[in-house]
Design a protein around this motif. Structure first.
Motif, PDB file in Angstrom:
ATOM      1  N   UNK A  71       0.807  -1.223   0.000  1.00 17.86           N
ATOM      2  CA  UNK A  71       0.000   0.000   0.000  1.00 17.86           C
ATOM      3  C   UNK A  71       0.838   1.270   0.000  1.00 17.86           C
ATOM      4  N   UNK A  72       1.979   1.255   0.697  1.00 25.07           N
ATOM      5  CA  UNK A  72       2.831   2.442   0.780  1.00 25.07           C
ATOM      6  C   UNK A  72       3.884   2.434  -0.315  1.00 25.07           C
ATOM      7  N   UNK A  73       4.535   1.275  -0.505  1.00 22.53           N
ATOM      8  CA  UNK A  73       5.546   1.140  -1.546  1.00 22.53           C
ATOM      9  C   UNK A  73       6.917   1.613  -1.095  1.00 22.53           C
ATOM     10  N   UNK A  74       7.939   0.901  -1.536  1.00 24.35           N
ATOM     11  CA  UNK A  74       9.333   1.283  -1.305  1.00 24.35           C
ATOM     12  C   UNK A  74      10.069   1.113  -2.628  1.00 24.35           C
ATOM     13  N   UNK A  75      10.394   2.222  -3.266  1.00 27.61           N
ATOM     14  CA  UNK A  75      11.063   2.134  -4.556  1.00 27.61           C
ATOM     15  C   UNK A  75      10.168   1.439  -5.565  1.00 27.61           C
ATOM     16  N   UNK A 317      -8.878   4.456  -0.522  1.00 28.78           N
ATOM     17  CA  UNK A 317      -7.732   5.126   0.098  1.00 28.78           C
ATOM     18  C   UNK A 317      -6.687   4.103   0.543  1.00 28.78           C
ATOM     19  N   UNK A 318      -5.431   4.350   0.153  1.00 30.67           N
ATOM     20  CA  UNK A 318      -4.347   3.455   0.575  1.00 30.67           C
ATOM     21  C   UNK A 318      -4.098   3.553   2.069  1.00 30.67           C
ATOM     22  N   UNK A 319      -4.498   4.667   2.681  1.00 26.57           N
ATOM     23  CA  UNK A 319      -4.314   4.832   4.125  1.00 26.57           C
ATOM     24  C   UNK A 319      -5.082   3.771   4.900  1.00 26.57           C
ATOM     25  N   UNK A 320      -6.247   3.389   4.383  1.00 29.97           N
ATOM     26  CA  UNK A 320      -7.055   2.361   5.049  1.00 29.97           C
ATOM     27  C   UNK A 320      -6.300   1.032   5.073  1.00 29.97           C
ATOM     28  N   UNK A 321      -5.684   0.675   3.947  1.00 29.96           N
ATOM     29  CA  UNK A 321      -4.953  -0.590   3.904  1.00 29.96           C
ATOM     30  C   UNK A 321      -3.651  -0.513   4.685  1.00 29.96           C
ATOM     31  N   UNK A 322      -3.042   0.669   4.736  1.00 31.63           N
ATOM     32  CA  UNK A 322      -1.861   0.833   5.587  1.00 31.63           C
ATOM     33  C   UNK A 322      -2.236   0.625   7.049  1.00 31.63           C
ATOM     34  N   UNK A 323      -3.421   1.146   7.434  1.00 27.25           N
ATOM     35  CA  UNK A 323      -3.907   0.917   8.803  1.00 27.25           C
ATOM     36  C   UNK A 323      -4.143  -0.563   9.046  1.00 27.25           C
ATOM     37  N   UNK A 324      -4.695  -1.264   8.045  1.00 26.00           N
ATOM     38  CA  UNK A 324      -4.891  -2.704   8.173  1.00 26.00           C
ATOM     39  C   UNK A 324      -3.556  -3.413   8.364  1.00 26.00           C
ATOM     40  N   UNK A 325      -2.529  -2.958   7.643  1.00 27.99           N
ATOM     41  CA  UNK A 325      -1.199  -3.537   7.802  1.00 27.99           C
ATOM     42  C   UNK A 325      -0.662  -3.358   9.211  1.00 27.99           C
ATOM     43  N   UNK A 326      -0.855  -2.174   9.776  1.00 32.18           N
ATOM     44  CA  UNK A 326      -0.391  -1.914  11.149  1.00 32.18           C
ATOM     45  C   UNK A 326      -1.148  -2.790  12.154  1.00 32.18           C
ATOM     46  N   UNK A 327      -2.458  -2.967  11.925  1.00 24.95           N
ATOM     47  CA  UNK A 327      -3.251  -3.821  12.821  1.00 24.95           C
ATOM     48  C   UNK A 327      -2.747  -5.261  12.759  1.00 24.95           C
ATOM     49  N   UNK A 328      -2.428  -5.743  11.573  1.00 21.96           N
ATOM     50  CA  UNK A 328      -1.907  -7.102  11.428  1.00 21.96           C
ATOM     51  C   UNK A 328      -0.563  -7.255  12.138  1.00 21.96           C
TER      52      UNK A 328
END
Length: 437
Positions: A71-75, A317-328
């Motif tokens: 969701x956030x991406x690195x490079x 929104x990618x922020x929603x999936x980033x939040x899901x990643x943090x919850x996981x």
């Protein structure tokens, strides 16, 4: 039903509380699916309870890290798309075979190797996107929706087909009640409340199950507060040619399913899929799989069922999936939280699953509406491709006599149907006037 094209919410238009709540919905939808993989593998390999907990914690932690990467991406790693990652069911059978014959360290070594293979071939595989016009995309998305239905059926029955109470009237009624409540919230509510219809349905279903004695939360009290999965907890990975080859073959199928997921999400966002974005997404699958092999976990891919949730909330929104990643990540670090989530009854998940998986199926049908069926070739492509894709789900025993390496291919309805659609479209729609653009 309103259009399934998702609402384009600016990243900054959602409050932190709403982002966290929507992220939690995504986690609840995929949680049972992703922890099932390590539980089954631990069972077939005869691991101890403590070792099983290590695998589950590692799976959740790495699912969170993989979701953040996607969701956030690195490079050039991560498609920067609203995708949630989990342990792939596609590789479950080959990994179980490897674990039984070679041991768990070879499972992790094979995961690392096939993850590297995925990273290397991602640019080449992404160029195949030109072979996915609407007639092919519609077939693939439709097959993805159909392929999710057996999981919903198993959940409604109770989760374990071998259990004596599987498909009992109480389980079926609980699943039905959850579906009805979710539909009422979705159809009668508007605005923010409507976006949380899945969460409301699961909460109501869980409360009904609690009062009816169909679930309990005693496991939460016994679960540890902190459980960190250290890298290479089972020893250094072992690399063997045959397991690595089988795992790489499985990852080709994973890449095919990832392509279908990217096509679906891009369709919901109202934009075309580009080879670069697809390559970045597949690279993230590969890197997540490599990291998973180091952290005592398994190959990863995007979970299709969460696309149905995006269609219901219409928030990409990618922020929603980033939040899901943090919850996981938190669930992987704090087993007590994981135990709380796992107490949600499977029939409750099955009830909301019917709606969400059906939305994915509807997205495929909507895609096929863009195809001209005045062209008899398109009718033939859809008829044969979807039929071929459904066969492994309709009668799984059909290919039991094939070698395990071939069964890996033929048992994947998404791969079989998608491959058939690509080949037929290439053969039948070769003239410019027949192209489906």
């Amino acid at each position: 039903m309103e259009t399934v094209i998702a609402e384009k919410k600016p990243e900054g238009s959602l409050s932190a509380r709403r982002i966290a709540s929507l992220g939690l919905q995504h986690v609840l939808v995929m949680y049972a699916g992703t922890v099932t993989v390590p539980l089954i593998l631990a069972s077939v390999m005869g691991l101890t309870g403590a070792e099983t907990v290590t695998l589950v914690n590692a799976c959740l932690l790495n699912s969170g890290l993989a979701t953040l990467l996607q969701s956030v991406g690195v490079g050039r790693f991560g498609g920067r798309m609203p995708l949630i990652q989990g342990c792939s069911f596609i590789v479950l059978a080959p990994m179980a075979m490897i674990g039984q014959q070679y041991g768990i360290t070879t499972v992790f070594g094979s995961a690392i190797a096939c993850g590297l293979f995925t990273v290397v071939v991602a640019p080449l595989f992404s160029r195949l996107i030109r072979f996915f016009p609407p007639v092919v995309t519609g077939c693939v998305i439709t097959i993805i929706g159909i392929s999710l239905m057996p999981a919903a059926a198993i959940w409604i029955g109770g989760g374990d087909p071998d259990a004596p109470d599987f498909a009992s009237p109480s389980n079926l009624l609980l699943g039905l009640a959850t579906l009805v409540i979710t539909l009422l919230f979705y159809c009668k509510m508007r605005g923010v409340i409507r976006n949380f219809s899945i969460l409301a349905g699961m909460l109501a279903g869980t409360l009904i199950a609690l009062f009816a004695g169909l679930t309990d939360f005693s496991a939460v009290g016994h679960a540890a507060w902190l459980g960190i999965s250290m890298p290479f907890s089972f020893g250094l990975p072992t690399f063997s040619p045959v397991p690595v080859l089988v795992s790489c073959l499985a990852m080709i199928i994973v890449m095919t399913e990832t392509t279908g997921n990217v096509l679906l999400i891009d369709k919901l966002m109202g934009r075309p899929t580009t080879p670069q974005r697809l390559a970045d997404t597949i690279r993230a699958d590969g890197l997540s799989t490599m990291v998973g092999g180091c952290l005592n976990s398994f190959p990863y891919n995007a979970f299709s069922q969460n696309a149905g949730l995006i269609m219901l909330t219409r928030i990409t929104s990618r922020s929603v999936l980033a939040a899901a990643g943090l919850i996981l990540v938190l669930l992987g670090l704090f087993p007590k939280l994981g135990a709380l989530v796992s107490a949600i009854p499977r029939p409750v998940l099955g009830g909301v699953g019917v709606l969400m998986f059906g939305m994915t199926l509807a997205a495929g049908i909507q895609q096929l509406k863009e195809v001209s069926f005045k062209n008899d070739n398109n009718m033939l492509i859809v008829a044969v491709s979807i039929s071929v894709g459904v066969i492994p789900m309709a009668f799984p025993a059909l290919f039991t006599s094939l070698p395990s390496s071939l069964r890996l291919i033929f048992d994947s309805g998404i791969f079989m149907g998608g491959f058939t659609a690509v080949v037929l479209n290439s053969l039948l729609n070769t003239k410019k006037e027949d192209e489906n653009v």
